[in-house]
Structure formats: structure tokens, C-alpha cells
Scaffold this motif. Structure first.
Motif, PDB file in Angstrom:
ATOM      1  N   THR A   7       0.864  -1.183   0.000  1.00 63.18           N
ATOM      2  CA  THR A   7       0.000   0.000   0.000  1.00 63.18           C
ATOM      3  C   THR A   7       0.894   1.224   0.000  1.00 63.18           C
ATOM      4  O   THR A   7       1.827   1.333   0.794  1.00 63.18           O
ATOM      5  CB  THR A   7      -0.914   0.031   1.224  1.00 63.18           C
ATOM      6  N   ARG A   8       0.609   2.106  -0.901  1.00 58.71           N
ATOM      7  CA  ARG A   8       1.429   3.307  -1.018  1.00 58.71           C
ATOM      8  C   ARG A   8       0.753   4.463  -0.300  1.00 58.71           C
ATOM      9  O   ARG A   8      -0.460   4.575  -0.287  1.00 58.71           O
ATOM     10  CB  ARG A   8       1.631   3.641  -2.487  1.00 58.71           C
ATOM     11  N   ARG A   9       1.556   5.327   0.252  1.00 52.32           N
ATOM     12  CA  ARG A   9       0.993   6.470   0.953  1.00 52.32           C
ATOM     13  C   ARG A   9       0.541   7.518  -0.055  1.00 52.32           C
ATOM     14  O   ARG A   9       1.052   7.611  -1.163  1.00 52.32           O
ATOM     15  CB  ARG A   9       2.004   7.064   1.932  1.00 52.32           C
ATOM     16  N   HIS A  10      -0.431   8.287   0.318  1.00 52.43           N
ATOM     17  CA  HIS A  10      -0.981   9.331  -0.545  1.00 52.43           C
ATOM     18  C   HIS A  10      -0.253  10.645  -0.257  1.00 52.43           C
ATOM     19  O   HIS A  10      -0.154  11.081   0.880  1.00 52.43           O
ATOM     20  CB  HIS A  10      -2.478   9.501  -0.278  1.00 52.43           C
ATOM     21  N   SER A  14      -0.688  15.319  -4.590  1.00 48.17           N
ATOM     22  CA  SER A  14      -1.108  14.477  -5.705  1.00 48.17           C
ATOM     23  C   SER A  14      -2.417  14.991  -6.310  1.00 48.17           C
ATOM     24  O   SER A  14      -3.330  15.395  -5.590  1.00 48.17           O
ATOM     25  CB  SER A  14      -1.310  13.047  -5.231  1.00 48.17           C
ATOM     26  N   PHE A  16      -4.556  13.147  -7.695  1.00 48.76           N
ATOM     27  CA  PHE A  16      -5.526  12.065  -7.572  1.00 48.76           C
ATOM     28  C   PHE A  16      -6.104  12.044  -6.165  1.00 48.76           C
ATOM     29  O   PHE A  16      -5.430  12.384  -5.199  1.00 48.76           O
ATOM     30  CB  PHE A  16      -4.873  10.725  -7.894  1.00 48.76           C
ATOM     31  N   LYS A  17      -7.342  11.621  -6.054  1.00 45.62           N
ATOM     32  CA  LYS A  17      -7.982  11.560  -4.739  1.00 45.62           C
ATOM     33  C   LYS A  17      -7.406  10.410  -3.924  1.00 45.62           C
ATOM     34  O   LYS A  17      -7.056   9.370  -4.460  1.00 45.62           O
ATOM     35  CB  LYS A  17      -9.484  11.356  -4.901  1.00 45.62           C
ATOM     36  N   ALA A  18      -7.346  10.629  -2.632  1.00 47.17           N
ATOM     37  CA  ALA A  18      -6.857   9.593  -1.729  1.00 47.17           C
ATOM     38  C   ALA A  18      -7.898   8.482  -1.658  1.00 47.17           C
ATOM     39  O   ALA A  18      -9.093   8.735  -1.732  1.00 47.17           O
ATOM     40  CB  ALA A  18      -6.620  10.173  -0.341  1.00 47.17           C
ATOM     41  N   PRO A  19      -7.456   7.230  -1.532  1.00 48.26           N
ATOM     42  CA  PRO A  19      -8.425   6.137  -1.402  1.00 48.26           C
ATOM     43  C   PRO A  19      -9.223   6.299  -0.110  1.00 48.26           C
ATOM     44  O   PRO A  19      -8.670   6.620   0.942  1.00 48.26           O
ATOM     45  CB  PRO A  19      -7.552   4.886  -1.366  1.00 48.26           C
TER      46      PRO A  19
END
Length: 73
Positions: A7-10, A14, A16-19
């Protein structure tokens, strides 16, 4: 460890939206619920975080976590 398990950190910068993790559903014995397949029912027993037992008018069904098709009314 496989690459898909990482799992990659946000990063805040970025584009892109965070999960988003969906909130945990909590049920209490006696709750009125609706199920996408079985319809309206009432929770009769709760196994914390594992499953709930729901009475759908003569049919008792054990619905397991994550309760995707079950909604509290």
C-alpha cells in the motif's frame, strides 16, 4: 511480498484523490434493515465484526461482513 500487496501512501500534492475506506456498519439486535435480495428484515443476533443474523419474515439469514447489500433503516 508481492507488488500488489504494497500500500502506497498518498501525497497531499497528488492530483488524484486519496483512497477512501468506507465506514464500518454497526448493527444492534432489533434494528430494522433492508437487503438487496431478501428485502425488509429485523436483526436478531450480532456477532461483532463477523456476521449478523436477520429474520426476513420466516427466513433467517446469516449475513457476513462487510454487509455490502445490508442497510439499516
Amino acid at each position: 511480498m508481492r507488488k500488489s500487496e504494497v500500500t502506497r501512501r498518498h501525497l497531499p500534492t497528488s492530483p488524484f484523490k486519496a483512497p477512501v475506506t468506507p465506514p464500518l456498519k454497526r448493527f444492534v439486535a432489533g434494528n430494522r434493515v433492508t437487503h438487496d435480495v431478501y428485502g425488509l428484515g429485523r436483526v436478531t443476533a450480532v456477532e461483532d465484526g463477523i456476521a449478523v443474523l436477520v429474520d426476513f419474515g420466516g427466513l433467517q439469514v446469516r449475513v457476513t461482513s462487510p454487509y455490502a447489500k445490508l442497510t439499516v433503516l
